[in-house]
Design a protein around this motif. Structure first.
Motif, mmCIF file in Angstrom:
data_model
loop_
_atom_site.group_PDB
_atom_site.id
_atom_site.type_symbol
_atom_site.label_atom_id
_atom_site.label_comp_id
_atom_site.label_asym_id
_atom_site.label_seq_id
_atom_site.Cartn_x
_atom_site.Cartn_y
_atom_site.Cartn_z
ATOM 1 N N SER A 25 -11.193 -1.336 2.649
ATOM 2 C CA SER A 25 -12.599 -1.541 2.304
ATOM 3 C C SER A 25 -12.849 -1.235 0.843
ATOM 4 C CB SER A 25 -13.484 -0.641 3.162
ATOM 5 O OG SER A 25 -13.220 0.715 2.846
ATOM 6 N N GLY A 26 -13.951 -1.730 0.361
ATOM 7 C CA GLY A 26 -14.405 -1.390 -0.965
ATOM 8 C C GLY A 26 -13.431 -1.761 -2.058
ATOM 9 N N SER A 27 -13.452 -0.964 -3.099
ATOM 10 C CA SER A 27 -12.633 -1.260 -4.260
ATOM 11 C C SER A 27 -11.287 -0.560 -4.227
ATOM 12 C CB SER A 27 -13.377 -0.834 -5.532
ATOM 13 O OG SER A 27 -13.566 0.585 -5.513
ATOM 14 N N ILE A 28 -10.995 0.122 -3.120
ATOM 15 C CA ILE A 28 -9.768 0.916 -3.054
ATOM 16 C C ILE A 28 -8.530 0.052 -3.226
ATOM 17 C CG2 ILE A 28 -9.544 0.792 -0.541
ATOM 18 C CD1 ILE A 28 -8.871 3.857 -2.804
ATOM 19 N N PHE A 29 -8.602 -1.170 -2.716
ATOM 20 C CA PHE A 29 -7.424 -2.033 -2.745
ATOM 21 C C PHE A 29 -6.979 -2.336 -4.169
ATOM 22 C CE2 PHE A 29 -4.576 -4.576 -0.297
ATOM 23 C CZ PHE A 29 -4.280 -5.687 -1.060
ATOM 24 N N SER A 30 -7.925 -2.660 -5.025
ATOM 25 C CA SER A 30 -7.570 -3.039 -6.390
ATOM 26 C C SER A 30 -7.219 -1.834 -7.262
ATOM 27 C CB SER A 30 -8.716 -3.819 -7.036
ATOM 28 O OG SER A 30 -9.877 -3.018 -7.105
ATOM 29 N N ASN A 76 -8.046 -8.299 0.587
ATOM 30 C CA ASN A 76 -7.900 -6.837 0.531
ATOM 31 C C ASN A 76 -7.016 -6.329 1.668
ATOM 32 O OD1 ASN A 76 -9.543 -6.799 -1.699
ATOM 33 N ND2 ASN A 76 -11.237 -5.741 -0.734
ATOM 34 N N THR A 77 -5.931 -7.010 1.905
ATOM 35 C CA THR A 77 -5.077 -6.704 3.050
ATOM 36 C C THR A 77 -3.621 -6.604 2.609
ATOM 37 O OG1 THR A 77 -6.588 -7.825 4.565
ATOM 38 C CG2 THR A 77 -4.338 -7.481 5.327
ATOM 39 N N VAL A 78 -2.956 -5.616 3.173
ATOM 40 C CA VAL A 78 -1.518 -5.458 2.957
ATOM 41 C C VAL A 78 -0.824 -5.617 4.310
ATOM 42 C CG1 VAL A 78 -1.577 -2.939 3.189
ATOM 43 C CG2 VAL A 78 0.260 -4.029 1.885
ATOM 44 N N TYR A 79 0.348 -6.206 4.287
ATOM 45 C CA TYR A 79 1.071 -6.504 5.507
ATOM 46 C C TYR A 79 2.441 -5.831 5.511
ATOM 47 C CZ TYR A 79 -2.323 -10.326 5.524
ATOM 48 O OH TYR A 79 -3.482 -11.060 5.496
ATOM 49 N N THR A 90 10.638 3.076 16.413
ATOM 50 C CA THR A 90 9.465 3.484 17.177
ATOM 51 C C THR A 90 8.740 4.632 16.478
ATOM 52 O OG1 THR A 90 10.407 2.788 19.292
ATOM 53 C CG2 THR A 90 8.695 4.494 19.353
ATOM 54 N N ALA A 91 7.462 4.437 16.220
ATOM 55 C CA ALA A 91 6.674 5.432 15.499
ATOM 56 C C ALA A 91 5.236 4.953 15.385
ATOM 57 C CB ALA A 91 7.242 5.652 14.093
ATOM 58 N N VAL A 92 4.381 5.840 14.935
ATOM 59 C CA VAL A 92 3.045 5.443 14.507
ATOM 60 C C VAL A 92 3.150 5.060 13.032
ATOM 61 C CG1 VAL A 92 0.659 6.148 14.179
ATOM 62 C CG2 VAL A 92 1.943 6.971 16.171
ATOM 63 N N TYR A 93 2.673 3.885 12.719
ATOM 64 C CA TYR A 93 2.745 3.362 11.361
ATOM 65 C C TYR A 93 1.382 3.505 10.689
ATOM 66 C CZ TYR A 93 7.409 1.558 12.114
ATOM 67 O OH TYR A 93 8.770 1.466 12.351
ATOM 68 N N TYR A 94 1.393 4.085 9.494
ATOM 69 C CA TYR A 94 0.174 4.378 8.756
ATOM 70 C C TYR A 94 0.113 3.582 7.454
ATOM 71 C CZ TYR A 94 -0.164 8.501 11.793
ATOM 72 O OH TYR A 94 -0.250 9.346 12.861
ATOM 73 N N CYS A 95 -1.048 3.076 7.188
ATOM 74 C CA CYS A 95 -1.306 2.438 5.900
ATOM 75 C C CYS A 95 -1.742 3.515 4.908
ATOM 76 C CB CYS A 95 -2.415 1.402 6.073
ATOM 77 S SG CYS A 95 -2.847 0.494 4.576
ATOM 78 N N ASN A 96 -1.272 3.385 3.688
ATOM 79 C CA ASN A 96 -1.580 4.371 2.642
ATOM 80 C C ASN A 96 -2.071 3.665 1.383
ATOM 81 O OD1 ASN A 96 -0.070 5.629 -0.027
ATOM 82 N ND2 ASN A 96 -1.103 7.177 1.200
ATOM 83 N N ALA A 97 -3.085 4.252 0.786
ATOM 84 C CA ALA A 97 -3.563 3.792 -0.524
ATOM 85 C C ALA A 97 -3.501 4.975 -1.479
ATOM 86 C CB ALA A 97 -4.984 3.252 -0.428
ATOM 87 N N ARG A 98 -2.743 4.855 -2.538
ATOM 88 C CA ARG A 98 -2.644 5.923 -3.541
ATOM 89 C C ARG A 98 -3.342 5.443 -4.802
ATOM 90 N NH1 ARG A 98 2.853 8.913 -4.003
ATOM 91 N NH2 ARG A 98 1.943 9.726 -2.063
ATOM 92 N N VAL A 99 -4.445 6.087 -5.113
ATOM 93 C CA VAL A 99 -5.234 5.673 -6.270
ATOM 94 C C VAL A 99 -4.433 5.912 -7.541
ATOM 95 C CG1 VAL A 99 -7.383 5.971 -7.521
ATOM 96 C CG2 VAL A 99 -7.355 6.209 -5.033
ATOM 97 N N ARG A 100 -4.337 4.883 -8.371
ATOM 98 C CA ARG A 100 -3.467 4.948 -9.550
ATOM 99 C C ARG A 100 -3.883 6.036 -10.522
ATOM 100 N NH1 ARG A 100 -4.199 -0.596 -8.761
ATOM 101 N NH2 ARG A 100 -2.329 -1.694 -8.063
#
Length: 117
Positions: A25-30, A76-79, A90-100
C-alpha cells in the motif's frame, strides 16, 4: 499506513510450483527494497529472495535456481515464483519492505506454503 498483503500460499506436492504475491500500500513500494523471507516451525526467519537497494536480486543457495523474485511497479506488487518445491520449503512466507533511507522494516502477516505428498 503501511500494508503488505501476501497471497498465493497453499498445499503443493514435491516438485510442484507455486507463485506468491505481495501487494503493498501507499508509497512504501517505491521507497523500499522488497523481499521475501520464510520461517519454518522451530526455526529462525530466513531470507528467500530480495531486491537489493541497487535493484539486483539476491538468493540463498538453498533456493537459487528454483525461486525467482519479480515486481510489477504499476501494481505495487512483488512476486515469488517457486518451482521444484521440496518438503523443506514448507514454511510461512513473509513479504518484507526495507525502506532505503531509514532501513526500517515492514512485514506482511505471512502466507503458509506446505510441500507434501
Amino acid at each position: 499506513q503501511v500494508q503488505l498483503v501476501e497471497s498465493g500460499g497453499g498445499l503443493v506436492q514435491p516438485g510442484g510450483s507455486l507463485k506468491l504475491s505481495c501487494a503493498a500500500s501507499g508509497s512504501i513500494f517505491s521507497r523500499s527494497a522488497m523481499g521475501w523471507y520464510r520461517q519454518a516451525p522451530g526455526k529462525q526467519r530466513e531470507l528467500v529472495a530480495r531486491f537489493s537497494i541497487r535493484g539486483s536480486t539476491d538468493y540463498p543457495d538453498s533456493v537459487k535456481g528454483r525461486f525467482t523474485i519479480s515486481r510489477d511497479n504499476a501494481k505495487n506488487t512483488v512476486y515469488l515464483q517457486m518451482s521444484s518445491l521440496k518438503p523443506e520449503d514448507t514454511a510461512v512466507y513473509y513479504c518484507n519492505a526495507r525502506v532505503r533511507i531509514s532501513g526500517m522494516d515492514y512485514w506482511g502477516k505471512g502466507t503458509l506454503v506446505t510441500v507434501s505428498s
